[in-house]
Design an enzyme around this catalytic site. Structure first.
Site: not given
Ligand code: AR6
Length: 185
Positions: A34, A127-128
């Site tokens: 992102d 990150v997730y």
């Protein structure tokens, strides 16, 4: 028939019609893929995301959904933003379904846009916190299943997974071999 291919590299450098962004519900940027997409794509992407938030996505984009914007200064024409689920072992089944939905919805949007080539990152595998092999199985399995459906829009020639780093690439390669889904013509 859609070819499913794997490359090791940076998704922001791909010469494809659409790149998929592993976004968050706010649509207003973050780290990882992102961050890289917004950094290299320039302010135009964020402007369009803000417009989406001010109109039909007032409460943000729900996990498992996808929406397109321009790709700004990226070589691609569109960015398809999708929101992966955070990994949570206690809710594995439900969350695996949401991760599959990211790929299904992104492919639906890509076909709607008339994209012939689309690049995917390993959604939720950063990150997730999704374990890479599980993320790869859902990613490759879902894209293979959707694109093999005779009812699937025929214009999509290539679905390319762009894996960041040798390790993730190799995990996808092994899973692709296991599923027999990559290198398919
Ligand atoms: N090109 C391709 N893959 C990349 C790149 C790149 N430039 N950069 C990282 N990856 P992540 P998520 C890999 O964390 O887990 C953001 O803050 C990375 O190594 O980008 O879905 C969002 O705003 C990993 O394999 O996405 C959300 O808040 C994969 O891309 C949250 O992170 C996904 O990692 C989303 O987390």
């Amino acid at each position: 028939m859609t070819r499913i291919t794997l490359v090791e590299g940076d998704i922001t450098e791909q010469q494809v019609d659409a790149v998929v962004n592993a976004a968050n519900s706010s649509l207003l940027g973050g780290g990882g893929v992102d961050g890289a997409i917004h950094r290299k794509g320039g302010p135009q992407i964020l402007e369009e995301c803000r417009r989406l938030r001010a109109s039909q996505y007032g409460r943000g984009l729900r996990t498992g959904q996808a929406v397109a914007t321009t790709a700004g200064d990226l070589p691609a024409r569109w960015v398809i933003h999708t929101v992966g689920p955070v990994y949570l072992v206690e809710e594995y089944g439900e969350r695996a379904e949401l991760l599959a939905s990211c790929y299904r919805e992104s492919l639906r949007v890509a076909v709607e846009l008339g994209a012939r080539t689309v690049a995917f990152p390993a959604v939720s595998a950063g990150v997730y916190g999704w374990p890479p092999a599980g993320a790869a199985r859902i990613a490759l399995g879902t894209v293979a299943e959707v694109t093999a459906d005779p009812g699937f829009g025929g214009g999509l020639e290539e679905a390319r997974f762009v894996l960041f780093g040798r390790e993730t690439y190799e995990v996808f390669e092994d899973v692709g071999r296991e599923l027999g889904s990559t290198g398919r013509e």
